[in-house]
Motif scaffolding. Structure first.
Motif, PDB file in Angstrom:
ATOM      1  N   ARG A 207       0.727  -1.084  -0.034  1.00  0.00           N
ATOM      2  CA  ARG A 207      -0.004   0.146  -0.023  1.00  0.00           C
ATOM      3  C   ARG A 207       0.800   1.317   0.128  1.00  0.00           C
ATOM      4  NH1 ARG A 207      -4.724  -0.907   4.338  1.00  0.00           N
ATOM      5  NH2 ARG A 207      -5.663  -2.537   3.416  1.00  0.00           N
ATOM      6  N   LEU A 208       2.172   1.073  -0.105  1.00  0.00           N
ATOM      7  CA  LEU A 208       3.027   2.205  -0.028  1.00  0.00           C
ATOM      8  C   LEU A 208       3.227   2.804  -1.262  1.00  0.00           C
ATOM      9  CD1 LEU A 208       4.928   2.913   2.478  1.00  0.00           C
ATOM     10  CD2 LEU A 208       6.621   1.406   1.561  1.00  0.00           C
ATOM     11  N   SER A 209       3.164   4.088  -0.883  1.00  0.00           N
ATOM     12  CA  SER A 209       3.429   5.158  -2.300  1.00  0.00           C
ATOM     13  C   SER A 209       4.412   6.419  -1.630  1.00  0.00           C
ATOM     14  CB  SER A 209       2.219   5.844  -2.630  1.00  0.00           C
ATOM     15  OG  SER A 209       1.289   4.992  -3.030  1.00  0.00           O
ATOM     16  N   ILE A 210       5.370   6.348  -2.618  1.00  0.00           N
ATOM     17  CA  ILE A 210       6.186   7.594  -2.336  1.00  0.00           C
ATOM     18  C   ILE A 210       6.335   8.767  -3.471  1.00  0.00           C
ATOM     19  CG2 ILE A 210       8.902   7.677  -2.175  1.00  0.00           C
ATOM     20  CD1 ILE A 210       8.592   4.956  -1.231  1.00  0.00           C
ATOM     21  N   TRP A 211       6.744   9.966  -3.227  1.00  0.00           N
ATOM     22  CA  TRP A 211       6.762  10.904  -3.948  1.00  0.00           C
ATOM     23  C   TRP A 211       8.039  11.825  -3.743  1.00  0.00           C
ATOM     24  CZ3 TRP A 211       2.375   9.278  -1.987  1.00  0.00           C
ATOM     25  CH2 TRP A 211       1.259   9.248  -2.537  1.00  0.00           C
ATOM     26  N   PHE A 212       8.924  12.372  -4.725  1.00  0.00           N
ATOM     27  CA  PHE A 212       9.758  13.159  -4.566  1.00  0.00           C
ATOM     28  C   PHE A 212       9.198  14.386  -5.322  1.00  0.00           C
ATOM     29  CE2 PHE A 212      12.797   9.525  -4.187  1.00  0.00           C
ATOM     30  CZ  PHE A 212      13.529  10.054  -3.300  1.00  0.00           C
ATOM     31  N   GLY A 213       9.108  15.403  -4.295  1.00  0.00           N
ATOM     32  CA  GLY A 213       8.498  16.734  -4.743  1.00  0.00           C
ATOM     33  C   GLY A 213       6.775  16.395  -5.474  1.00  0.00           C
ATOM     34  N   GLU A 214       6.696  16.692  -6.540  1.00  0.00           N
ATOM     35  CA  GLU A 214       5.223  16.265  -7.023  1.00  0.00           C
ATOM     36  C   GLU A 214       5.329  14.901  -7.695  1.00  0.00           C
ATOM     37  OE1 GLU A 214       2.469  17.795  -6.131  1.00  0.00           O
ATOM     38  OE2 GLU A 214       3.631  18.854  -4.731  1.00  0.00           O
ATOM     39  N   ILE A 215       6.555  14.283  -7.856  1.00  0.00           N
ATOM     40  CA  ILE A 215       6.670  13.251  -8.807  1.00  0.00           C
ATOM     41  C   ILE A 215       6.454  11.975  -7.739  1.00  0.00           C
ATOM     42  CG2 ILE A 215       8.247  12.017 -10.259  1.00  0.00           C
ATOM     43  CD1 ILE A 215      10.105  14.795  -9.913  1.00  0.00           C
ATOM     44  N   ARG A 216       5.149  11.090  -8.374  1.00  0.00           N
ATOM     45  CA  ARG A 216       5.049   9.872  -7.681  1.00  0.00           C
ATOM     46  C   ARG A 216       6.062   8.898  -8.194  1.00  0.00           C
ATOM     47  NH1 ARG A 216      -0.915   8.205  -7.909  1.00  0.00           N
ATOM     48  NH2 ARG A 216      -0.362   7.297  -9.940  1.00  0.00           N
ATOM     49  N   VAL A 217       6.762   8.439  -7.538  1.00  0.00           N
ATOM     50  CA  VAL A 217       7.920   7.358  -7.955  1.00  0.00           C
ATOM     51  C   VAL A 217       7.273   5.912  -7.728  1.00  0.00           C
ATOM     52  CG1 VAL A 217       9.778   8.942  -7.917  1.00  0.00           C
ATOM     53  CG2 VAL A 217       9.247   7.672  -6.035  1.00  0.00           C
ATOM     54  N   ALA A 218       6.496   5.844  -6.589  1.00  0.00           N
ATOM     55  CA  ALA A 218       6.024   4.344  -6.194  1.00  0.00           C
ATOM     56  C   ALA A 218       4.524   4.366  -5.768  1.00  0.00           C
ATOM     57  CB  ALA A 218       7.051   3.805  -5.261  1.00  0.00           C
ATOM     58  N   LEU A 219       3.911   3.387  -6.370  1.00  0.00           N
ATOM     59  CA  LEU A 219       2.537   3.478  -6.034  1.00  0.00           C
ATOM     60  C   LEU A 219       2.012   1.971  -5.588  1.00  0.00           C
ATOM     61  CD1 LEU A 219      -0.500   4.741  -6.380  1.00  0.00           C
ATOM     62  CD2 LEU A 219      -0.376   4.093  -8.710  1.00  0.00           C
ATOM     63  N   ASP A 220       1.378   1.973  -4.305  1.00  0.00           N
ATOM     64  CA  ASP A 220       0.780   0.603  -3.960  1.00  0.00           C
ATOM     65  C   ASP A 220       1.931  -0.578  -4.171  1.00  0.00           C
ATOM     66  OD1 ASP A 220      -1.526   1.754  -3.758  1.00  0.00           O
ATOM     67  OD2 ASP A 220      -2.464   1.188  -5.445  1.00  0.00           O
ATOM     68  N   GLY A 221       3.188  -0.319  -3.703  1.00  0.00           N
ATOM     69  CA  GLY A 221       4.200  -1.293  -3.534  1.00  0.00           C
ATOM     70  C   GLY A 221       4.707  -1.495  -4.865  1.00  0.00           C
ATOM     71  N   GLU A 222       4.752  -0.789  -5.718  1.00  0.00           N
ATOM     72  CA  GLU A 222       5.505  -0.988  -6.891  1.00  0.00           C
ATOM     73  C   GLU A 222       6.056   0.318  -7.528  1.00  0.00           C
ATOM     74  OE1 GLU A 222       4.590  -3.906 -10.022  1.00  0.00           O
ATOM     75  OE2 GLU A 222       2.418  -3.945  -8.833  1.00  0.00           O
TER      76      GLU A 222
END
Lengths: 413, 413
Positions: free
Chosen positions: A346-361
């Motif tokens: 369920r993990l999501s990650i952003w650098f600034g406004e850039i979503r780099v990871a969504l729902d564990g991928e």
């Protein structure tokens, strides 16, 4: 400690207004450094209340012991701070140096030693000779004057590359009061009152227990939300002094924490402490990037803060940022090691406004080139959504660079 | 990943004997690196038992999930390990890649997929394409042969600068049995199964639950007592395979943990795991010094280990050692931040045989020149006596140098 100023230093520093009831002065006592001011004295008018938050280190410095002992008294007349020597791990002699310094300051200012607060920063384990204080304190007390906050901030620097201070005003029951703060970093910066000193002064008339409650709470989201290297100092000290002089201009005396009139002051205190805390991260040893780590969607706020700190303290995350690499895999690693509830998928990650990871991928739309461009900024926002709850936290840190190594491999020599 | 070999690498590596029932091979699958072997296969004879210790990360890799699921089965016929891609944080595709790889290995070896164990190391968050395994596994299974441990150790390296392996023999009920181990580091090395892989093979006939109990215990004082940077990987895996072939030569089958005949084997296992663990610290990213941190006089062993880890993970202690500075003040800081019972005024500290601090103060006989001379050594022993109890622990680490920054700021690019 001369050297280049952090590239993250603010371009403009604020003008610092006077605080009624506070007189300041800095001087050269020659404690360790030659040719620079290394001791500051704040003389506080009678009636000044005090609150403090101190290091949780099990091996605290002698001045920390002293402050812990005298904070319950709730009143303060003087603050003496020196750089160059932390007076930590100095045994009986450390204790004696503290007692001697407090007595000297008390005589100079004309108060009881119990009302003198002390802080020392610098090398650990070297006995601190109170002689230099003896030579300068009486004269300093005479010459202390309104203003001088910037100069005081300068005198308490160690590896800091710029002085840190901030000011704010707040309404207190219809009267404007002021809060001034000075602080120093910049290594051994970690949660739980890392290696830092912060001193706040206000003219607001607020009782010591009320000050104490506000200070502790504000510290959690300011000084305790900054980390440079995860190391916790023996000497961390934040003190807040309230002279009460604004009462002469009509400010109400505040004796209970739940007084509605405190709200703007509480917000202002939190804000000025956050400003100072961020300056610490901007002057983290060797810092080339200022990093804000936001965690949301955690089980609760406490869990969010632990995860944010695990990210902010990870050498691998910090070196990746230094290398301008949007290496979110290391962010995942840091989330995993925090030991807090998390669901990888369920993990999501952003650098600034850039979503780099969504729902564990990896985000299907992830574009490494865009992310790499973003990482070239001086200020990096790193955001993690755990997707499992409502808890959130924000902490500040800097990257880990060659200069950190250079500074810390050579500090003593 | 070519580069200079760690100055702390052993001058001579041991000859590795064969283990009956274990056939090994390494190959170039082209997973990430070109022109180097990046996948290894161990083919294990029927009857092989297995035990494992896996990362405690809350965001484990797909192969870790796979191993965790299949370890309770207790039997193993194959081990497939690749470098270049960790198959971590790869969502459903990661799971599918693991299932596909296990199925391919099972077909190649002639066993059930449940008996295939997997580990992957390298970049996090990149989908791992099982295609390269498909191309090589059948051929590898055919060509696998006795020996090949050194080659296998080489194929699982990432930022490692030298392959890591060790061998030992032990008496088991009158018959000599052998334990061979291979491992890789060398960043993200921290307690709780840091970023490392370790694989041990023995011909001893020992039941899986017995193996498991011994492995977990030995890991505490070996792989879990090494730290490079305090970062914990998503992929840490230690597996121990026992083919049981020594039974043909008369070794007794061991089915209970308290079997007296296990004693020499248990000691040997602990020893070979400690040897491998120390090799990890010797190849810590950027390491220039090998550091042994011993803590004694703590309240209990657990407390001692936490304090030892706080010292070994402190960036300030590690940079001081890199700078050849006997900065015991930072050791005091690290003891203080561990949050474990400590009495500042009973604390003593040694670098090698040089006592630098005694009862909470600088040793009166301390001679900085002698200490500085000692710090020039490649191997540093740092000892702390807390003076309050009987607990002790020993951990291994390395210093924190410019090369750590260079390696980790550039790893992905």
């Amino acid at each position: 400690m001369a050297g280049k100023v952090s590239p993250l230093a603010p371009a403009v520093m604020p003008e610092m207004p006077d605080i009624e009831g506070v007189r300041l002065i800095a001087a050269e006592a020659g404690i360790r450094y030659a040719g620079r001011k290394d001791v500051m004295l704040a003389v506080l008018d009678p009636g000044t209340t005090v609150a403090g938050v101190l290091t949780r280190s099990r091996c605290p410095s002698a001045p920390v012991d002293w402050c812990r002992e005298h904070l319950p008294g709730g009143t303060a007349r003087a603050l003496v701070v020196n750089s160059g020597n932390a007076n930590a791990f100095t045994g009986m002699r450390g204790r004696q140096a503290v007692e001697k310094t407090a007595a000297l300051a008390a005589a100079a200012v004309g108060c009881s030693a119990d009302e003198v607060f002390l802080a020392s920063t610098g090398v650990i384990g070297e006995p601190l000779d109170p002689g230099p204080f003896e030579a300068v304190l009486a004269d300093m007390a005479k010459k202390a004057a309104a203003g001088g906050f910037a100069e005081a901030a300068k005198s308490i620097m160690t590896t800091d590359t710029f002085p840190k201070y901030a000011s704010i005003t707040a309404d207190l029951g219809g009267t404007e009061v002021t809060i001034n703060g000075i602080a120093k970093g910049s290594g051994m910066i970690a949660p739980d009152m890392a290696t830092m000193l912060g001193f706040l002064f206000t003219d607001a008339p607020i009782a010591a227990p009320v000050l104490q409650a506000m200070l502790r709470r504000a510290a959690e989201k300011s000084f305790n939300a900054v980390t440079v290297d995860g190391d916790t100092s023996t000497s961390d000290t934040v003190l807040l002094f309230a002279t009460g002089k604004a009462a002469d201009r009509g400010a109400p005396r505040i004796d209970t924490v739940d007084d509605e009139r405190l709200k703007p002051f509480r917000r202002a205190l939190a804000r000025v402490m956050r400003q100072l805390a961020k300056l610490l991260a901007r002057d983290g040893e060797g810092a080339s990037k200022f990093v804000t780590v936001s965690v949301e969607g955690a089980e609760n706020n406490r869990s969010a803060k632990r995860i944010a700190m695990a990210i902010a303290n990870s050498p691998l995350v910090k070196t990746a940022i230094a290398g301008e690499d949007a290496n979110w895999g290391r962010v995942v690693m840091a989330v995993g090691k925090a030991g807090e509830p998390a669901d990888r998928d369920r993990l999501s990650i952003w650098f600034g406004e850039i979503r780099v990871a969504l729902d564990g991928e990896r985000d299907p739309l992830y574009d490494e080139e865009i992310a790499t461009d973003y990482m070239k900024q001086r200020e990096i926002d790193l955001r993690v959504d755990l997707g499992i709850g409502e808890g959130s936290a924000r902490v500040w840190t800097c990257d880990l660079t060659h200069d950190y190594i250079s500074i810390n491999a050579d500090y003593r020599s």
